[in-house]
Design a protein around this motif. Structure first.
Motif, PDB file in Angstrom:
ATOM      1  N   SER A 120       9.209 -12.139  -1.477  1.00  0.00           N
ATOM      2  CA  SER A 120      10.285 -11.155  -1.391  1.00  0.00           C
ATOM      3  C   SER A 120      10.092 -10.150  -2.512  1.00  0.00           C
ATOM      4  O   SER A 120      10.067 -10.525  -3.699  1.00  0.00           O
ATOM      5  CB  SER A 120      11.648 -11.836  -1.533  1.00  0.00           C
ATOM      6  OG  SER A 120      11.852 -12.794  -0.516  1.00  0.00           O
ATOM      7  N   VAL A 121       9.918  -8.892  -2.162  1.00  0.00           N
ATOM      8  CA  VAL A 121       9.679  -7.843  -3.151  1.00  0.00           C
ATOM      9  C   VAL A 121      11.017  -7.369  -3.709  1.00  0.00           C
ATOM     10  O   VAL A 121      11.864  -6.853  -2.978  1.00  0.00           O
ATOM     11  CB  VAL A 121       8.905  -6.666  -2.530  1.00  0.00           C
ATOM     12  CG1 VAL A 121       8.655  -5.589  -3.571  1.00  0.00           C
ATOM     13  CG2 VAL A 121       7.580  -7.158  -1.940  1.00  0.00           C
ATOM     14  N   LEU A 122      11.204  -7.549  -5.010  1.00  0.00           N
ATOM     15  CA  LEU A 122      12.449  -7.163  -5.669  1.00  0.00           C
ATOM     16  C   LEU A 122      12.375  -5.760  -6.263  1.00  0.00           C
ATOM     17  O   LEU A 122      13.404  -5.103  -6.433  1.00  0.00           O
ATOM     18  CB  LEU A 122      12.793  -8.165  -6.777  1.00  0.00           C
ATOM     19  CG  LEU A 122      12.877  -9.638  -6.369  1.00  0.00           C
ATOM     20  CD1 LEU A 122      13.294 -10.490  -7.564  1.00  0.00           C
ATOM     21  CD2 LEU A 122      13.849  -9.832  -5.213  1.00  0.00           C
ATOM     22  N   ARG A 176       5.190  -0.839  -0.027  1.00  0.00           N
ATOM     23  CA  ARG A 176       5.952  -2.029  -0.394  1.00  0.00           C
ATOM     24  C   ARG A 176       5.433  -3.262   0.341  1.00  0.00           C
ATOM     25  O   ARG A 176       5.400  -4.355  -0.211  1.00  0.00           O
ATOM     26  CB  ARG A 176       7.428  -1.800  -0.079  1.00  0.00           C
ATOM     27  CG  ARG A 176       8.370  -2.812  -0.718  1.00  0.00           C
ATOM     28  CD  ARG A 176       9.819  -2.514  -0.354  1.00  0.00           C
ATOM     29  NE  ARG A 176      10.723  -3.379  -1.081  1.00  0.00           N
ATOM     30  CZ  ARG A 176      11.289  -3.087  -2.237  1.00  0.00           C
ATOM     31  NH1 ARG A 176      11.040  -1.904  -2.805  1.00  0.00           N
ATOM     32  NH2 ARG A 176      12.107  -3.936  -2.840  1.00  0.00           N
ATOM     33  N   ALA A 177       4.998  -3.080   1.591  1.00  0.00           N
ATOM     34  CA  ALA A 177       4.480  -4.201   2.372  1.00  0.00           C
ATOM     35  C   ALA A 177       3.230  -4.801   1.734  1.00  0.00           C
ATOM     36  O   ALA A 177       2.965  -5.995   1.866  1.00  0.00           O
ATOM     37  CB  ALA A 177       4.184  -3.764   3.800  1.00  0.00           C
ATOM     38  N   THR A 181       2.148  -9.145   0.350  1.00  0.00           N
ATOM     39  CA  THR A 181       0.976  -9.942   0.744  1.00  0.00           C
ATOM     40  C   THR A 181       0.163 -10.286  -0.499  1.00  0.00           C
ATOM     41  O   THR A 181       0.416 -11.280  -1.158  1.00  0.00           O
ATOM     42  CB  THR A 181       0.131  -9.187   1.776  1.00  0.00           C
ATOM     43  OG1 THR A 181      -0.202  -7.886   1.259  1.00  0.00           O
ATOM     44  CG2 THR A 181       0.897  -9.023   3.078  1.00  0.00           C
ATOM     45  N   SER A 182      -0.812  -9.443  -0.834  1.00  0.00           N
ATOM     46  CA  SER A 182      -1.639  -9.705  -2.019  1.00  0.00           C
ATOM     47  C   SER A 182      -2.123  -8.395  -2.599  1.00  0.00           C
ATOM     48  O   SER A 182      -2.945  -7.704  -1.996  1.00  0.00           O
ATOM     49  CB  SER A 182      -2.833 -10.595  -1.662  1.00  0.00           C
ATOM     50  OG  SER A 182      -3.723 -10.695  -2.765  1.00  0.00           O
ATOM     51  N   LEU A 183      -1.617  -8.044  -3.775  1.00  0.00           N
ATOM     52  CA  LEU A 183      -2.082  -6.828  -4.428  1.00  0.00           C
ATOM     53  C   LEU A 183      -3.546  -6.942  -4.830  1.00  0.00           C
ATOM     54  O   LEU A 183      -4.286  -5.958  -4.805  1.00  0.00           O
ATOM     55  CB  LEU A 183      -1.219  -6.548  -5.659  1.00  0.00           C
ATOM     56  CG  LEU A 183       0.180  -5.994  -5.391  1.00  0.00           C
ATOM     57  CD1 LEU A 183       0.967  -5.931  -6.689  1.00  0.00           C
ATOM     58  CD2 LEU A 183       0.102  -4.623  -4.756  1.00  0.00           C
TER      59      LEU A 183
END
Length: 273
Positions: A120-122, A176-177, A181-183
């Motif tokens: 979950s991206v905050l 944002r997506a 996943t994986s930066l």
């Protein structure tokens, strides 16, 4: 004279101390009980010793037996505990071992253990680099960087908080997506990565870990500081991750084969036992 316990028979659990719950919290009591039980399971050192009984847990938390059973049912379904008629409850939790290999596919490692994780991206925003981040990325203080904060979680509990910072140029085009996943895998397609420098230390949970990782105060956590470099020696990503120490561990593997000038080179991984 009291009868001797047979060899190999698990000893009963000691009488547990009372545990207070936040009854004013919007978090249901059974969820609070489940989270506390998960932390207790993570520190369970003797797999042969049976876990606390329903009656002991009811007294420990000061809740109804139905609340305790609801919390236990979720942990049994997740494979953390197992219940056998006539033998009580036993611990079956295995820690996931994160292997910091060159590919760094952490998500796949969790999936292989039967515990897929979601992120979950905050936060996903441009910020000015603080002195600490500026030093980590080798940019001027206040320089524009992309800041990402996220929480990774399994079906039963959050497992890690990630903070990541990228130079502004590398943040261009990222969405944002991508952060969900994986930066790191995204960076593989943008730059020629060379190596990473990692530092891992033990710490205790504070207010943020209590809120986001659902941990009691002063619970053990693992903090991983990281910096990634490209082949030109530029720092392309920095940050840290805070993991629940009761759910995961790191591995160490050192390549001792002889290389140029008699130096040994290899991937270093850290193991927490």
């Amino acid at each position: 004279m009291s009868a001797k316990r047979k060899r190999g028979t698990p000893s009963p659990s000691a009488a547990p101390d009372a545990v207070s719950l936040d009854r004013a919290s919007p978090i249901p009591l059974y969820v609070q009980v489940r989270n506390r039980l998960l932390a207790m399971v993570g520190g369970w050192t003797d797999p042969e010793r049976r876990f606390y009984s329903d009656e002991e847990l009811t007294a420990m938390f000061g809740v109804s037996r139905a609340t305790v059973r609801e919390a236990l049912a979720e942990l049994v379904e997740a494979g953390v505990l197992r219940r056998t008629r006539g033998r009580g409850t036993a611990v079956s939790l295995r820690k996931v071992e994160e292997k910091l290999t060159p590919g760094m596919n952490i998500r796949r490692q969790w999936e292989a253990e039967g515990r897929p994780i979601t992120a979950s991206v905050l936060a996903f925003e441009r910020v000015g680099a603080s002195p600490t981040i500026a030093d980590a990325l080798d940019v001027p203080p206040g320089a524009d960087v992309l800041f990402v904060k996220r929480v990774r979680a399994t079906a039963i509990a959050p497992v890690a908080i990630d903070w990541r910072y990228l130079p502004a140029a590398l943040g261009d085009g990222l969405k944002r997506a991508d952060a969900a996943t994986s930066l790191l895998h995204t960076l593989w397609h943008k730059v020629d990565l060379d190596h990473s420098e990692l530092t891992i230390e033990a710490a205790l949970s504070g207010p943020e870990e209590m809120e986001l990782l659902h941990l009691p105060a002063n619970s053990p956590v693992l903090v991983r500081h990281l910096v990634y470099f490209d082949r030109a020696g530029r720092r392309v990503m920095a940050g840290q991750s805070i993991h629940r120490a009761d759910l995961m561990r790191y591995s160490i593997r050192i390549d001792l084969s002889r290389a140029d000038a008699g130096m040994a080179r290899g991937t270093t991984l850290l193991r927490r036992r």
